[in-house]
Each structure stands twice: as C-alpha cells, then as structure tokens.
Motif scaffolding. Structure first.
Motif, PDB file in Angstrom:
ATOM      1  N   ASP A  42       0.863  -1.177   0.000  1.00 27.41           N
ATOM      2  CA  ASP A  42       0.000   0.000   0.000  1.00 27.41           C
ATOM      3  C   ASP A  42       0.901   1.229   0.000  1.00 27.41           C
ATOM      4  N   GLU A  43       0.684   2.123  -0.952  1.00 28.25           N
ATOM      5  CA  GLU A  43       1.550   3.305  -1.079  1.00 28.25           C
ATOM      6  C   GLU A  43       1.450   4.236   0.123  1.00 28.25           C
ATOM      7  N   ALA A  44       0.303   4.292   0.748  1.00 30.94           N
ATOM      8  CA  ALA A  44       0.101   5.214   1.872  1.00 30.94           C
ATOM      9  C   ALA A  44       0.669   4.670   3.178  1.00 30.94           C
ATOM     10  N   SER A  45       0.443   3.380   3.438  1.00 27.48           N
ATOM     11  CA  SER A  45       0.827   2.817   4.743  1.00 27.48           C
ATOM     12  C   SER A  45       2.115   1.993   4.706  1.00 27.48           C
ATOM     13  N   GLY A  46       2.479   1.497   3.533  1.00 29.83           N
ATOM     14  CA  GLY A  46       3.636   0.622   3.424  1.00 29.83           C
ATOM     15  C   GLY A  46       3.339  -0.823   3.791  1.00 29.83           C
TER      16      GLY A  46
END
Length: 84
Positions: A42-46
C-alpha cells in the motif's frame, strides 16, 4: 538520479529522496529468511497488500526473485551514481 543529472532537482533534493526511499525499504515488511520484498505494498501505509484496492478481491502476497533482482540492480546503480 536522472532528475538530478538533468538539473530538474538539486543534489540536496536528490539525496533527501534517496534517503527517504532507503528508510522506507528498511521499514516495510519483507521475508526475513531471504531478505526479499513482497510484490505489492500500500503506497500510503507501506503495508503488504492482501486485498486489491479496486475490487476487494483477495491477494496472496508472494516474493518475486525477478523483481527483487531488479530492485537490487537499481540499488547498485544508485550506489555507484551517488558518491556523496
């Protein structure tokens, strides 16, 4: 590195981005025994993706030796291109 070499970003901005990327690689989950990274995050959370954002279908995280090889090659290029 290319953006720096083309004069699109400064040397300092390039270094800041490289450090941020390397810190992200240190932080995100990876397969400890092999050191390899999973294919999708996930790009936002990693976090490793286990559900597709578009349709909610199940994703089974896996390790790709080819993709991890490309990552390793890219890191070697960066290391040789940014000597400080």
């Amino acid at each position: 590195m290319v953006a720096r070499d083309l004069g699109l970003i400064s040397r300092g901005e390039c270094t800041r981005r490289l450090v941020q990327t390397l810190n992200t690689l240190l932080r995100i989950k990876h397969h400890a025994p092999s050191g390899m990274y999973y294919n999708w995050y996930d790009e936002a959370s990693g976090e490793v993706i286990t559900t597709w954002p578009d349709d909610g279908s199940r994703v089974y995280p896996f390790l790709s030796s080819v993709d991890n090889g490309w990552l390793g090659a890219a890191l070697l290029v960066v290391r040789s291109a940014d000597r400080g």
